[in-house]
Motif scaffolding. Sequence first.
Motif, PDB file in Angstrom:
ATOM      1  N   SER A  71       0.835  -1.208   0.000  1.00 41.26           N
ATOM      2  CA  SER A  71       0.000   0.000   0.000  1.00 41.26           C
ATOM      3  C   SER A  71       0.871   1.260   0.000  1.00 41.26           C
ATOM      4  O   SER A  71       0.601   2.215  -0.728  1.00 41.26           O
ATOM      5  CB  SER A  71      -0.915  -0.008   1.221  1.00 41.26           C
ATOM      6  N   GLY A  72       1.925   1.261   0.811  1.00 41.97           N
ATOM      7  CA  GLY A  72       2.848   2.398   0.810  1.00 41.97           C
ATOM      8  C   GLY A  72       3.571   2.546  -0.511  1.00 41.97           C
ATOM      9  O   GLY A  72       3.834   3.673  -0.970  1.00 41.97           O
ATOM     10  N   LEU A  73       3.884   1.415  -1.165  1.00 39.80           N
ATOM     11  CA  LEU A  73       4.532   1.467  -2.480  1.00 39.80           C
ATOM     12  C   LEU A  73       3.613   2.117  -3.506  1.00 39.80           C
ATOM     13  O   LEU A  73       4.059   2.944  -4.318  1.00 39.80           O
ATOM     14  CB  LEU A  73       4.903   0.048  -2.916  1.00 39.80           C
ATOM     15  N   TYR A  74       2.334   1.773  -3.471  1.00 41.00           N
ATOM     16  CA  TYR A  74       1.375   2.395  -4.397  1.00 41.00           C
ATOM     17  C   TYR A  74       1.291   3.904  -4.161  1.00 41.00           C
ATOM     18  O   TYR A  74       1.181   4.686  -5.117  1.00 41.00           O
ATOM     19  CB  TYR A  74      -0.005   1.757  -4.237  1.00 41.00           C
ATOM     20  N   VAL A  75       1.330   4.315  -2.915  1.00 37.88           N
ATOM     21  CA  VAL A  75       1.279   5.750  -2.609  1.00 37.88           C
ATOM     22  C   VAL A  75       2.512   6.457  -3.164  1.00 37.88           C
ATOM     23  O   VAL A  75       2.404   7.538  -3.766  1.00 37.88           O
ATOM     24  CB  VAL A  75       1.156   5.969  -1.091  1.00 37.88           C
ATOM     25  N   SER A  76       3.684   5.855  -2.998  1.00 39.19           N
ATOM     26  CA  SER A  76       4.914   6.464  -3.524  1.00 39.19           C
ATOM     27  C   SER A  76       4.881   6.571  -5.039  1.00 39.19           C
ATOM     28  O   SER A  76       5.247   7.605  -5.609  1.00 39.19           O
ATOM     29  CB  SER A  76       6.136   5.648  -3.081  1.00 39.19           C
ATOM     30  N   LEU A  77       4.417   5.507  -5.695  1.00 34.24           N
ATOM     31  CA  LEU A  77       4.336   5.539  -7.153  1.00 34.24           C
ATOM     32  C   LEU A  77       3.303   6.559  -7.623  1.00 34.24           C
ATOM     33  O   LEU A  77       3.535   7.285  -8.605  1.00 34.24           O
ATOM     34  CB  LEU A  77       3.990   4.152  -7.685  1.00 34.24           C
ATOM     35  N   GLY A  78       2.162   6.620  -6.945  1.00 32.37           N
ATOM     36  CA  GLY A  78       1.148   7.597  -7.322  1.00 32.37           C
ATOM     37  C   GLY A  78       1.625   9.030  -7.145  1.00 32.37           C
ATOM     38  O   GLY A  78       1.401   9.885  -8.011  1.00 32.37           O
ATOM     39  N   LEU A  79       2.298   9.307  -6.037  1.00 30.89           N
ATOM     40  CA  LEU A  79       2.859  10.641  -5.822  1.00 30.89           C
ATOM     41  C   LEU A  79       3.872  10.989  -6.905  1.00 30.89           C
ATOM     42  O   LEU A  79       3.920  12.127  -7.380  1.00 30.89           O
ATOM     43  CB  LEU A  79       3.510  10.718  -4.447  1.00 30.89           C
ATOM     44  N   THR A  80       4.687  10.010  -7.285  1.00 35.71           N
ATOM     45  CA  THR A  80       5.691  10.257  -8.316  1.00 35.71           C
ATOM     46  C   THR A  80       5.048  10.624  -9.641  1.00 35.71           C
ATOM     47  O   THR A  80       5.450  11.593 -10.302  1.00 35.71           O
ATOM     48  CB  THR A  80       6.576   9.010  -8.487  1.00 35.71           C
ATOM     49  N   VAL A  81       4.043   9.859 -10.053  1.00 40.23           N
ATOM     50  CA  VAL A  81       3.389  10.115 -11.340  1.00 40.23           C
ATOM     51  C   VAL A  81       2.701  11.476 -11.341  1.00 40.23           C
ATOM     52  O   VAL A  81       2.867  12.280 -12.273  1.00 40.23           O
ATOM     53  CB  VAL A  81       2.380   8.986 -11.651  1.00 40.23           C
ATOM     54  N   VAL A  82       1.934  11.764 -10.295  1.00 41.80           N
ATOM     55  CA  VAL A  82       1.185  13.023 -10.250  1.00 41.80           C
ATOM     56  C   VAL A  82       2.135  14.213 -10.158  1.00 41.80           C
ATOM     57  O   VAL A  82       1.983  15.212 -10.887  1.00 41.80           O
ATOM     58  CB  VAL A  82       0.202  13.014  -9.067  1.00 41.80           C
ATOM     59  N   ALA A  83       3.124  14.131  -9.281  1.00 42.19           N
ATOM     60  CA  ALA A  83       4.056  15.247  -9.104  1.00 42.19           C
ATOM     61  C   ALA A  83       4.884  15.481 -10.365  1.00 42.19           C
ATOM     62  O   ALA A  83       5.123  16.635 -10.751  1.00 42.19           O
ATOM     63  CB  ALA A  83       4.975  14.986  -7.910  1.00 42.19           C
ATOM     64  N   MET A  84       5.326  14.411 -11.042  1.00 48.01           N
ATOM     65  CA  MET A  84       6.094  14.586 -12.268  1.00 48.01           C
ATOM     66  C   MET A  84       5.233  15.159 -13.383  1.00 48.01           C
ATOM     67  O   MET A  84       5.695  15.998 -14.166  1.00 48.01           O
ATOM     68  CB  MET A  84       6.689  13.255 -12.711  1.00 48.01           C
ATOM     69  N   ALA A  85       3.971  14.739 -13.463  1.00 45.25           N
ATOM     70  CA  ALA A  85       3.084  15.266 -14.503  1.00 45.25           C
ATOM     71  C   ALA A  85       2.871  16.768 -14.315  1.00 45.25           C
ATOM     72  O   ALA A  85       3.029  17.556 -15.264  1.00 45.25           O
ATOM     73  CB  ALA A  85       1.742  14.530 -14.473  1.00 45.25           C
TER      74      ALA A  85
END
Length: 314
Positions: A71-85
């Motif tokens: 669950s924490g991994l999904y949060v990190s990946l989601g933050l990365t995608v949104v912040a990079m976009a």
Amino acid sequence: MSTNTGDIASPSGDAAERDVANAHKPFPKGRVAAWIVTLAIAAYFAWSVANNENFGWHVVGQYFFDPVVISGLYVSLGLTVVAMAFGIVLGLLLAVARLSKDGLASSLASLFIWFFRGTPLLVQLIFWYNLSTLFPTLSIGIPFGPTFVSWDTNSVISPMTAAIAGLALNEAAYMAEIIRGGLLSVDRGQFETAEAFGMTRARALRRIIIPQAMRSIVPPTGNQLISMIKATSLVSVIAMADLLYSVQSIYNRTFEVVPMLLVAVLWYLLITSVLNIGQSYIERYYSRSDRRTGTATAAKDDTPMLIPAQEAGQ
């Protein structure tokens, strides 16, 4: 006309008797020895780590796919995608504004980049998370005039919004400089040619300049993406349940600090390795024009020179 053959130097006896038919490259003893020593040290280090019970490898295997960790991994990946976009889009706008001839737009873009590049990301995240202490309410209205709508800051700035705002704005400042450098790498004549064909500046950027600048933009953008994956670990200080925060919540309960940190390290290494492979493919895609140019140049160099018949007969 006689030729004095005595003045012609004859090869020495050693050179005349030297046979190079079976000559070969000397055996690289030093390089082989260096490889042997390096591999021996690496093997010893790997053996020591694998057989050290203090690393708790059985705990690492037990919690590697734990639901809390995933669950924490999904949060990190989601933050990365949104912040990079958000960072790439805003960085593109800032880069164009910085290069524009409008003094106001260029100054505002420079001020934004100066501030967000000049302050640590951790400090920015903490400021966003504690924004309510500075501005208890957020409102929209006319400056020094009536307010149309307002919200309580604590209801707007949650750990998620604070993390996205801090990561995206910080990333936008760095992406603006990366994109600006890529745009400057394109020859100025491309702009002039596009204007001669009647293209607007926006269309010239979209159709001509940006595709050529991608060769210079992609490598540092890939590095920024990898850095963003690791930077998401900073949101754990504002109680955002990312990968690092998840493993911390587990080792606070089990006291298995080192094994749980190894779980996070292995996940970060796995993700960055996949991103490195993807970055290499994207770089190869955008550098295909260079390979075509090099192939054409090599083919041109290998083409035999044709001598006219009248010259060949002379």
